[in-house]
Design a protein around this motif. Structure first.
Motif, PDB file in Angstrom:
ATOM      1  N   ALA B 177       0.871  -1.171   0.000  1.00  0.00           N
ATOM      2  CA  ALA B 177       0.000   0.000   0.000  1.00  0.00           C
ATOM      3  C   ALA B 177       0.913   1.228   0.000  1.00  0.00           C
ATOM      4  O   ALA B 177       1.480   1.578   1.028  1.00  0.00           O
ATOM      5  N   ASN B 178       1.033   1.859  -1.163  1.00  0.00           N
ATOM      6  CA  ASN B 178       2.073   2.869  -1.381  1.00  0.00           C
ATOM      7  C   ASN B 178       2.055   4.035  -0.403  1.00  0.00           C
ATOM      8  O   ASN B 178       3.087   4.596  -0.097  1.00  0.00           O
ATOM      9  N   SER B 179       0.864   4.416   0.090  1.00  0.00           N
ATOM     10  CA  SER B 179       0.826   5.569   0.990  1.00  0.00           C
ATOM     11  C   SER B 179       1.192   5.160   2.415  1.00  0.00           C
ATOM     12  O   SER B 179       1.248   6.000   3.301  1.00  0.00           O
ATOM     13  N   LEU B 180       1.424   3.870   2.631  1.00  0.00           N
ATOM     14  CA  LEU B 180       1.735   3.371   3.978  1.00  0.00           C
ATOM     15  C   LEU B 180       3.078   2.646   4.055  1.00  0.00           C
ATOM     16  O   LEU B 180       3.647   2.496   5.142  1.00  0.00           O
ATOM     17  N   ASP B 181       3.574   2.172   2.916  1.00  0.00           N
ATOM     18  CA  ASP B 181       4.798   1.361   2.914  1.00  0.00           C
ATOM     19  C   ASP B 181       6.017   2.198   3.307  1.00  0.00           C
ATOM     20  O   ASP B 181       6.207   3.302   2.812  1.00  0.00           O
ATOM     21  N   LYS B 182       6.835   1.613   4.206  1.00  0.00           N
ATOM     22  CA  LYS B 182       8.068   2.288   4.626  1.00  0.00           C
ATOM     23  C   LYS B 182       9.185   1.260   4.716  1.00  0.00           C
ATOM     24  O   LYS B 182       9.001   0.223   5.335  1.00  0.00           O
ATOM     25  N   ILE B 183      10.301   1.562   4.122  1.00  0.00           N
ATOM     26  CA  ILE B 183      11.447   0.673   4.252  1.00  0.00           C
ATOM     27  C   ILE B 183      12.195   1.055   5.521  1.00  0.00           C
ATOM     28  O   ILE B 183      12.390   2.241   5.798  1.00  0.00           O
ATOM     29  N   GLY B 184      12.569   0.058   6.312  1.00  0.00           N
ATOM     30  CA  GLY B 184      13.256   0.324   7.563  1.00  0.00           C
ATOM     31  C   GLY B 184      14.362  -0.677   7.812  1.00  0.00           C
ATOM     32  O   GLY B 184      14.782  -1.401   6.910  1.00  0.00           O
ATOM     33  N   VAL B 185      14.822  -0.703   9.053  1.00  0.00           N
ATOM     34  CA  VAL B 185      16.009  -1.484   9.384  1.00  0.00           C
ATOM     35  C   VAL B 185      15.751  -2.331  10.622  1.00  0.00           C
ATOM     36  O   VAL B 185      15.078  -1.897  11.561  1.00  0.00           O
ATOM     37  N   MET B 186      16.283  -3.537  10.631  1.00  0.00           N
ATOM     38  CA  MET B 186      16.339  -4.318  11.863  1.00  0.00           C
ATOM     39  C   MET B 186      17.803  -4.543  12.194  1.00  0.00           C
ATOM     40  O   MET B 186      18.622  -4.779  11.311  1.00  0.00           O
ATOM     41  N   ALA B 187      18.103  -4.440  13.481  1.00  0.00           N
ATOM     42  CA  ALA B 187      19.495  -4.604  13.913  1.00  0.00           C
ATOM     43  C   ALA B 187      19.479  -5.076  15.359  1.00  0.00           C
ATOM     44  O   ALA B 187      18.412  -5.226  15.969  1.00  0.00           O
ATOM     45  N   ARG B 188      20.685  -5.312  15.881  1.00  0.00           N
ATOM     46  CA  ARG B 188      20.761  -5.757  17.264  1.00  0.00           C
ATOM     47  C   ARG B 188      21.030  -4.611  18.230  1.00  0.00           C
ATOM     48  O   ARG B 188      20.814  -4.761  19.422  1.00  0.00           O
ATOM     49  N   ASN B 189      21.528  -3.490  17.707  1.00  0.00           N
ATOM     50  CA  ASN B 189      21.874  -2.397  18.615  1.00  0.00           C
ATOM     51  C   ASN B 189      21.759  -1.046  17.921  1.00  0.00           C
ATOM     52  O   ASN B 189      21.616  -0.951  16.706  1.00  0.00           O
ATOM     53  N   SER B 190      21.844   0.007  18.731  1.00  0.00           N
ATOM     54  CA  SER B 190      21.623   1.371  18.232  1.00  0.00           C
ATOM     55  C   SER B 190      22.705   1.826  17.264  1.00  0.00           C
ATOM     56  O   SER B 190      22.421   2.550  16.314  1.00  0.00           O
ATOM     57  N   SER B 191      23.945   1.388  17.458  1.00  0.00           N
ATOM     58  CA  SER B 191      24.998   1.894  16.576  1.00  0.00           C
ATOM     59  C   SER B 191      24.847   1.312  15.169  1.00  0.00           C
ATOM     60  O   SER B 191      25.032   2.017  14.177  1.00  0.00           O
ATOM     61  N   ASP B 192      24.512   0.023  15.072  1.00  0.00           N
ATOM     62  CA  ASP B 192      24.254  -0.578  13.759  1.00  0.00           C
ATOM     63  C   ASP B 192      23.074   0.117  13.092  1.00  0.00           C
ATOM     64  O   ASP B 192      23.085   0.404  11.892  1.00  0.00           O
ATOM     65  N   LEU B 193      22.057   0.367  13.895  1.00  0.00           N
ATOM     66  CA  LEU B 193      20.838   0.974  13.398  1.00  0.00           C
ATOM     67  C   LEU B 193      21.119   2.366  12.830  1.00  0.00           C
ATOM     68  O   LEU B 193      20.735   2.706  11.714  1.00  0.00           O
ATOM     69  N   ARG B 194      21.813   3.173  13.616  1.00  0.00           N
ATOM     70  CA  ARG B 194      22.124   4.538  13.193  1.00  0.00           C
ATOM     71  C   ARG B 194      22.970   4.524  11.923  1.00  0.00           C
ATOM     72  O   ARG B 194      22.719   5.276  10.990  1.00  0.00           O
ATOM     73  N   TYR B 195      23.950   3.614  11.911  1.00  0.00           N
ATOM     74  CA  TYR B 195      24.834   3.541  10.755  1.00  0.00           C
ATOM     75  C   TYR B 195      24.047   3.213   9.483  1.00  0.00           C
ATOM     76  O   TYR B 195      24.180   3.891   8.455  1.00  0.00           O
ATOM     77  N   ALA B 196      23.169   2.204   9.579  1.00  0.00           N
ATOM     78  CA  ALA B 196      22.396   1.784   8.397  1.00  0.00           C
ATOM     79  C   ALA B 196      21.394   2.856   7.982  1.00  0.00           C
ATOM     80  O   ALA B 196      21.242   3.149   6.790  1.00  0.00           O
ATOM     81  N   PHE B 197      20.736   3.462   8.955  1.00  0.00           N
ATOM     82  CA  PHE B 197      19.723   4.477   8.643  1.00  0.00           C
ATOM     83  C   PHE B 197      20.361   5.663   7.918  1.00  0.00           C
ATOM     84  O   PHE B 197      19.808   6.195   6.954  1.00  0.00           O
ATOM     85  N   ASP B 198      21.552   6.057   8.366  1.00  0.00           N
ATOM     86  CA  ASP B 198      22.231   7.188   7.728  1.00  0.00           C
ATOM     87  C   ASP B 198      22.595   6.886   6.279  1.00  0.00           C
ATOM     88  O   ASP B 198      22.682   7.790   5.450  1.00  0.00           O
ATOM     89  N   ILE B 199      22.808   5.606   5.994  1.00  0.00           N
ATOM     90  CA  ILE B 199      23.132   5.250   4.606  1.00  0.00           C
ATOM     91  C   ILE B 199      21.876   5.245   3.734  1.00  0.00           C
ATOM     92  O   ILE B 199      21.879   5.758   2.617  1.00  0.00           O
TER      93      ILE B 199
END
Lengths: 431, 448
Positions: B177-199
């Motif tokens: 559903a295009n108006s609702l779909d969001k690509i996101g990240v799963m990780a084990r910790n905040s530093s991995d998460l922040r790193y991937a999100f910034d990319i």
């Protein structure tokens, strides 16, 4: 009789409506295609702003209202030429609505103008069909009129006006136009779908007028139906389509945002009908002749605007008619002036003259004879008698005179220099 | 991912590490069905991609038999970005067909929960959560429409981060559903998460809904618990959640309680909009250009299309039928347009609350169910499992599920929500939380 039209025209953009594929005819099928115009899973549309700009510009030329925010919808139906099984088009906030086109003595109302994508082309063979996606995603504008056209002549004039309006938006309506014709002589509406080109549209209208008149005269009923036009036999035929309103299940296109029409810069549209009218009132042009000259020729219009304060209207028309005959309306202002001068002096203008003037070769060809140059110099000196007087007192003025004549008439200074002394001597001696 | 990046990108690891990783994943995959494809592992930090996100040259089916054999000729924008950052693609992760599901069971081989293989992994990004729970150094690119990142992250005890709608390009995402779909990240910790999100975040020339708005980090110590989000939560989940609130109060947070009646309408509004859009997205699967090919060319095209679409799974068929109904002319005002209006009201209500606080709640209303329990649920009971994850998803608000305790050996997750484009506040919250809580994992593949 009531006629309403739905006209589709392709927009002259470089690329398609939602992807970067080229928007151009291609003899090789399926060459201008990509995952977006093929509707591949994962691809998304990105609006071509130039197409939006043109649609809003047409909207303005047809005096439509525009929403502050323009939006798109998905129109869902299944057909092999539609790669996503929905067409991205406009419905709730279209590019334009409630507009009008003026024709003699009345106004044809425009219901809606919408920007949408063209489906692919189906090439039907005997036992199979082929699909060419080069056309898939080409930007189209659909113009829908109210059923305000009451005669064949009105239809003809409306299309003539519309073509001119679109011509000044950069659209060649003769190249490719598709139309649906709604026509009713009695109570029930008959729709003739998918007619290609103006000529076929008029032929289809004429056929329907005749067919429906005959039915009514014979006391028979005209049925509400959808028909199609057969170009080769010049007749309309019943198509086996359901008459119920189709369910398209429109929803907003969620892959596109809303677009603010105020952000789009649109110049004041050129409406040839209005311009011709104003010029005929203010400058005394013959309305009919002027209209014929400028309706589909922006170069002629430019020259008229350039010349209207310099020359009388009849001379302008005369010269424009000559230029038009030679297909030479895109000339420079300077050349126009030179030609106007030739015209004034009743010198024949040939296509060659114009071409040579355009190329800056006028001297040898047009004014090569010493008699002609003498004639020009004499005319110049008659207007500028003070110069002759000055020359009598101070021979240094000679170079200045050569310069003025050269510049004013686009002649070669060497030739002018040679002839001027002779003419001056003649004038002074004879006085 | 600061530490791990340095560990893998700059230190010259022997290839045997990757061979071992590949072998381990293969072995576990046979039991957990997390991956539905494995490529040869190159060098670089491993990342997996949910099967509805296109990877050039790799079969992408969105978990649906109708897309079997679809090999996209392009990378999704997120995949392109993460590849450029020297990550190494290791495989596509399994999911509910087109994202239609909360438990990961709407597909051929449902992923199993690594903490208890009789229990579900959650959905629809089931494989992404399992992969994150079993691989030590790994980033999962997942996608959420109504809770598809939060739900499996909570059940598998990993962090599931769903950014603001429009913060990450959706180009290359096979639409639910295009108006609702969001690509996101799963990780084990905040530093991995922040790193991937910034990319992966940032504007994209191929997605008009993706913006270049700056991502903020307005932190607050105020947490809001919304009555409508917790009132139907099972008591076995509510008890540890209340302890979590006490712990957070001890760490300096204040907790306020509030009622937002309008949230009761979020499930119907969500399902109407998502099904309406999904039914148009699924219209393109007509069985002759890509994926499942219908080779019966004897009928007319209407019959041909109808026959092709028998390849959809049951849940997909249900959503096509319901979605087509709610947008049909005679009822559109009562369903589709009404749902759009409700969505706007809900967004305004939530934003008001989020002005000066974060919204906190359990992620899921139930304890991780067994496969046998899930099979008994009716569609409506199934949909009600999304009650807590839907409001932020419907509103495009950034939210995150994070593990905070273990009950009978199973991880339990809480969900935290912040205002649009304030995504970093979630990561900052997680950084603070990690100081007092260390997640546990049953597998640590890739650990050296």
């Amino acid at each position: 009789m009531k006629i309403g039209l739905e006209i589709h025209v392709a927009l002259p953009t470089k690329t398609k409506l939602f992807c970067r594929c080229l928007n151009q005819d291609n003899e090789v099928p399926n060459l201008n295609i990509c995952p977006i115009c093929m509707g591949f899973p994962g691809s998304k549309p990105m609006l071509n702003r130039e197409a939006l700009r043109i649609s809003l510009s047409i909207t303005r030329a047809l005096k439509c209202k525009t929403n502050d925010r323009v939006s798109f919808v998905r129109k869902i139906y299944f057909y092999p030429d539609l790669p996503k099984s929905y067409q991205i088009t406009q419905l709730y906030e279209p590019s334009g609505f409630d507009g009008e086109v003026n024709i003699t003595g009345k106004t044809i109302r425009i219901r809606r103008i919408q920007l949408e994508e063209d489906p692919a082309k189906i090439l039907r063979e005997k036992n199979y069909s082929l699909l060419d996606f080069n056309r898939s995603g080409v930007p189209l504008v659909e113009i829908v009129t109210e059923p305000d056209i009451y005669s064949e002549d009105e239809a003809h004039e409306f299309l003539y006006e519309l073509r001119s309006l679109l011509y000044y938006q950069g659209i060649d309506i003769d190249r490719e136009m598709k139309a649906d014709l709604n026509i009713s002589l009695a109570d029930e509406r008959v729709e003739v779908k998918n007619i290609t080109g103006i000529k076929n549209l008029m032929d289809a209208a004429r056929y329907e007028i005749k067919r429906q008149s005959l039915l009514i005269e014979g006391g028979r009923q005209v049925l509400k139906e959808t028909r199609s036009y057969d170009e080769s036999r010049k007749i309309t035929e019943t198509s086996r389509e359901k008459e119920s309103d189709e369910e398209y299940g429109f929803i907003y296109e969620p892959d596109l945002t809303e677009y603010y029409s105020i952000d789009v810069n649109i110049p004041v549209p050129i409406i040839a009908r209005h311009i011709a009218h104003e010029l005929s009132v203010s400058y005394g042009f013959n309305l009919k002749t002027l209209s014929e000259l400028i309706y589909f020729d922006k170069d002629s219009l430019r020259l008229v605007e350039y010349a209207k304060n310099k020359y009388d209207s009849q001379s302008i028309i005369n010269l424009l008619e000559i230029l038009k005959r030679f297909d030479c309306t895109s000339i420079k202002d300077k050349v126009f002036d030179a030609l106007m001068d030739l015209l004034k002096r009743k010198i024949d203008i040939t296509k060659e003259t114009i071409i040579k003037l355009e190329k800056g070769m006028q001297i040898e060809s047009v004014y090569s004879s010493p008699e002609r140059i003498d004639e020009i110099i004499r005319a110049f000196l008659q207007k500028n008698t003070d110069m002759v007087e000055k020359y009598k007192k101070d021979r240094k003025v000679y170079d200045f005179m050569v310069g003025s004549i050269t510049k004013n008439f686009g002649l070669q200074s060497k030739l002018v220099s040679e002839r001027l002394s002779i003419v001056l001597k003649d004038i002074i001696d004879n006085n | 991912m600061t530490e791990t990046i340095e560990e893998f990108a700059s230190v010259d690891k022997p290839p045997s590490y990757y061979e071992k990783l590949n072998r381990d994943i293969n072995e576990l995959n046979n039991r957990l069905h997390a991956f539905n494809l494995l490529s040869k592992i190159d060098r670089g930090v491993p990342f997996s991609v949910k099967d509805n996100i296109c990877v050039n040259g790799v079969e992408s089916t969105a978990g649906s038999p109708i897309l079997k054999g679809y090999i996209p000729p392009f990378d999704a924008t997120v995949v392109e970005k993460i590849k450029q950052a020297s990550f190494s693609f290791i495989g596509k992760t399994s999911m509910d067909e087109f994202g239609f599901g909360t438990f990961g069971i709407n597909c051929d081989t449902p992923a199993k929960n690594p903490f208890d293989e009789e229990r579900v992994a959650g959905g629809s990004s089931s494989g992404a959560a399992v992969a994150t729970a079993i691989l030590k150094h790994h980033i999962a690119i997942a996608e959420s429409t109504g809770g598809s990142i939060s739900a499996p992250a909570a059940f598998c005890g990993v962090v599931g981060f769903t950014p603001t709608y429009g913060a990450v390009s959706r180009y290359g995402l096979i639409d639910y559903a295009n108006s609702l779909d969001k690509i996101g990240v799963m990780a084990r910790n905040s530093s991995d998460l922040r790193y991937a999100f910034d990319i992966i975040r940032g504007t994209d020339d191929y997605d008009s809904t993706c913006t270049n708005r700056a991502i903020e980090n307005f932190s607050t110590n105020k947490l809001t618990v919304i009555k409508e989000l917790v009132e139907n939560v099972d008591s076995e989940i509510l008890e540890p959640f209340n302890s979590l609130l006490d712990t957070l109060k001890g760490q300096g947070y204040s907790v306020e309680y509030k009622s937002l009646e309008i949230l009761k309408q979020s499930i119907p509004a969500y399902y109407i909009i998502s099904m309406a859009e999904a039914s148009t997205n699924l219209a393109k699967y007509t069985g002759f250009k890509y994926g499942h090919k219908n080779m019966e060319f004897t009928e007319n095209y209407n019959l041909f299309f109808t026959n092709s679409r028998t390849a959809f799974g049951t849940e997909a068929k249900r959503r096509v039928i319901l979605g087509t109904f709610v947008r049909s002319a005679s009822v559109k005002n009562r369903y589709y347009f009404k749902a759009l209006n409700i969505r706007n009201t809900i967004i305004a209500a939530l934003k008001e609350t989020l002005k000066d606080s974060l919204i906190i709640s359990p992620t899921m209303p139930v304890f991780t169910p067994k496969f046998s329990e899930v099979k008994e649920l009716t569609p409506v009971q199934n949909y009600s499992m999304d009650a807590i994850t839907i409001p932020p998803n419907l509103s495009g608000l950034p939210h995150m599920s994070f593990p905070y305790t273990y009950l009978n050996g199973m991880p339990v997750g809480a969900q935290i929500v912040t205002d649009h484009f304030n995504d970093y506040a979630l990561i900052s919250f997680l950084e603070a939380w990690e100081k007092s809580f260390k997640p546990k994992f049953k597998y640590n593949i890739g650990a050296i």
